[in-house]
Scaffold this motif. Structure first.
Motif, PDB file in Angstrom:
ATOM      1  N   LYS A  87       0.833  -1.213   0.000  1.00 18.56           N
ATOM      2  CA  LYS A  87       0.000   0.000   0.000  1.00 18.56           C
ATOM      3  C   LYS A  87       0.862   1.256   0.000  1.00 18.56           C
ATOM      4  CE  LYS A  87      -3.614  -2.363   2.639  1.00 18.56           C
ATOM      5  NZ  LYS A  87      -4.254  -2.492   3.982  1.00 18.56           N
TER       6      LYS A  87
ATOM      7  N   ASN B  83       2.715   1.449  -3.550  1.00 14.66           N
ATOM      8  CA  ASN B  83       1.831   1.596  -4.704  1.00 14.66           C
ATOM      9  C   ASN B  83       0.963   2.843  -4.616  1.00 14.66           C
ATOM     10  OD1 ASN B  83       0.711   0.142  -7.199  1.00 14.66           O
ATOM     11  ND2 ASN B  83      -1.151   0.623  -6.069  1.00 14.66           N
ATOM     12  N   ASN B  84       0.487   3.176  -3.429  1.00 18.65           N
ATOM     13  CA  ASN B  84      -0.505   4.245  -3.285  1.00 18.65           C
ATOM     14  C   ASN B  84       0.047   5.558  -2.779  1.00 18.65           C
ATOM     15  OD1 ASN B  84      -2.229   2.145  -3.961  1.00 18.65           O
ATOM     16  ND2 ASN B  84      -2.937   1.831  -1.868  1.00 18.65           N
TER      17      ASN B  84
ATOM     18  N   LEU C  74       2.927  -7.772  -4.140  1.00 19.22           N
ATOM     19  CA  LEU C  74       1.518  -8.149  -4.259  1.00 19.22           C
ATOM     20  C   LEU C  74       1.387  -9.552  -4.857  1.00 19.22           C
ATOM     21  CD1 LEU C  74      -1.457  -7.123  -3.994  1.00 19.22           C
ATOM     22  CD2 LEU C  74      -1.269  -6.426  -6.400  1.00 19.22           C
TER      23      LEU C  74
ATOM     24  N   ASP D 180      -7.888  -7.546   1.708  1.00 14.42           N
ATOM     25  CA  ASP D 180      -7.071  -6.515   1.068  1.00 14.42           C
ATOM     26  C   ASP D 180      -6.886  -6.828  -0.415  1.00 14.42           C
ATOM     27  OD1 ASP D 180      -6.786  -5.107   3.418  1.00 14.42           O
ATOM     28  OD2 ASP D 180      -4.763  -5.823   3.837  1.00 14.42           O
TER      29      ASP D 180
ATOM     30  N   ILE E 106      -8.339  -4.864  -4.024  1.00 14.12           N
ATOM     31  CA  ILE E 106      -7.485  -4.457  -5.140  1.00 14.12           C
ATOM     32  C   ILE E 106      -8.012  -5.018  -6.461  1.00 14.12           C
ATOM     33  CG2 ILE E 106      -5.157  -4.685  -6.128  1.00 14.12           C
ATOM     34  CD1 ILE E 106      -4.178  -4.815  -3.149  1.00 14.12           C
TER      35      ILE E 106
END
Length: 478
Positions: free
Chosen positions: A78, A81-82, A97, A146, A150
């Motif tokens: 997270k 990537n975010n 991931l 989670d 995604i």
């Protein structure tokens, strides 16, 4: 501008700059130093997670110790990537991931696999497939949900919904008889709430926790005994006092942080969880060792002397999360997490990327048990990743301060006025750049959070006392 009786209210966007312990935001040299530290933490996360995944196959069961690693892996995903979002970070996040997706596929998106609910067990420790309701088989659902969020697919959450809905609907509340369960299952249930919108999952956390508190919570300190076998005075540390196991309380503090992250502030028992979390955080910080770590027996440093990484990392994560989210005072707790991070990054972290000084699987501090820099474990790496990600966020927030809305309340009259001032919360959220239902806090110029109210029709109520011909400014922030 809006007028309410004799007060006038003006809102505008600004930024509040706070002094920090180690550097000043007005110094370009200090900013560069902070950025360098943030990049160092980013590289540390890569080093640790790449080492673990390159030395350990994803083909492991979905039981607690492996699943705990994946909670840390998903946090790293997270963040990269975010939040970091550079092309290199996104590529690294995809690799991590894929590792968790492969693990979930390998386990067919399930914990314990017994199909017949009449055979589901939980009242004793069990690694067999009948212990479906035993929390150590339910932590895996956190990662499964989670992964579903995604890339949604019904198979990813089918077993989680079946098992956790069954538990939430059951009348029993004695599921969590050991402290570890509060990390294994509480966040699973808040994720179920976010997935379904059904408040029964939050209510089940509260109900189950009443039982846990009745057998494990030490009311004097706010700390948790690992389970009913270790309650004082039936069980004592070597020094004759209470024996609190660091990893056990680490599970609890980290679990409460994760619960509060997903629990809406409007939930009827939200304040109960906040107070529990804050009291535990205070008790944890008080027994940190000068070197930055926590010993395995938290109040008897000589019972099993020396550092222990998993408990320390969970504590570091839990405390940093509170600082980052406004539930713990940075002034009070930053010295604690700074020392803890120094230990984690300079002593626990090894040159090859492995994380050492992790107590093996167990349930207590064991006199004579030796751990060293080669003592590694999956759950220890997961805890380290959680702490490192939260520390990165703290550094990033200091480098890029949050937008702040200044609310200036003026009193043009010739008399001091004390009254409730009404502000449209939608205007505040719009200026902050946050969504319609996102929370925000109001602080005074000293940085102290004020007691305010939000009405059913979206009005923010602020108690104000302003001298004649003067103004008073408060600040709204995320």
């Amino acid at each position: 501008m809006k007028t309410l009786n004799t007060f006038r209210v003006l809102l505008f966007v600004g930024t509040t700059f706070l002094s920090l312990p180690s550097f000043s935001r007005t110094s370009s040299k200090a900013n560069a130093s902070n950025e360098s530290e943030r990049e160092k933490v980013e590289q540390t996360i890569i080093k640790v997670n790449d080492y673990w995944q390159s030395h350990n196959s994803y083909k492991t069961p979905s039981f607690w110790n492996w699943a705990a690693y994946h909670t840390g892996n998903m946090e790293a995903y997270k963040l990269f990537n975010n939040e970091i979002k550079t092309p290199a970070a996104k590529q690294k996040a995809k690799t991590w991931l894929d590792y968790s997706n492969a693990w979930a596929d390998y386990n067919k998106w399930s914990g314990a696999t017994e199909k017949n609910p009449s055979k589901w067990l939980y009242k004793q420790y069990g690694e067999d497939q009948q212990h479906v309701l035993f929390g150590d088989w339910q932590i895996c659902f956190q990662t499964f949900m989670d992964l579903y969020n995604i890339a949604p697919a019904k198979k990813k959450i089918a077993r989680a919904k079946e098992v956790m809905s069954y538990e939430a609907d059951s009348k029993a509340n004695d599921y969590w008889w050991w402290a570890d369960a509060l990390y294994m299952v509480m966040p699973t249930l808040t994720k179920m709430y976010k997935l379904t919108g059904d408040v029964k999952y939050l209510d089940k956390i509260y109900d189950n926790l009443q039982y846990s508190d009745s057998i494990m919570l030490d009311k004097e300190t706010g700390l948790y005994f690992r389970d009913g076998r270790y309650v004082y005075p039936k069980h004592k540390a070597n020094n004759g006092g209470k024996d609190f196991w660091a990893r056990g309380d680490g599970w609890v503090l980290a679990g409460l942080a994760k619960v509060l992250q997903d629990m809406p502030k409007t939930y009827q028992h939200y304040d109960f969880f906040v107070k529990k979390y804050q009291r535990l955080a205070h008790a944890v910080a008080a027994c940190q060792q000068p070197e930055g770590y926590w010993t395995r027996s938290m109040l008897d440093k000589d019972m099993a002397p020396g550092p222990e990484t998993s408990g320390t990392a969970f504590f570091t994560y839990g405390l940093l999360w509170g600082i980052n989210n406004g539930l713990l005072s940075e002034t009070d707790y930053l010295p604690t997490v700074s020392k803890a991070w120094t230990y984690l990054s300079h002593s626990a972290l090894q040159a090859d990327g492995s994380v050492g000084y992790v107590q093996p699987i167990g349930d207590r501090a064991i006199p004579g048990q030796t751990i060293n820099k080669s003592s590694q474990a999956d759950f220890g790496v997961g805890a380290f990743l959680l702490a490192a990600c939260e520390y990165y966020r703290w550094l990033a927030a200091k480098e890029n301060p949050s937008k702040t809305v200044s609310i200036i309340i003026s009193n043009p009259s010739t008399e001091t006025r004390t009254q409730v001032v009404e502000v449209d919360a939608a205007d505040v959220r719009k200026l902050l750049g946050i969504d319609e239902n996102d929370p925000f806090v109001i602080k005074n110029a000293a940085g102290q959070e004020l007691d305010t109210q939000l009405t059913y029709d979206g009005k923010l109520l602020i108690d104000a006392s302003v001298l004649a011909g003067s103004t008073w400014t408060v600040y709204a922030s995320k």
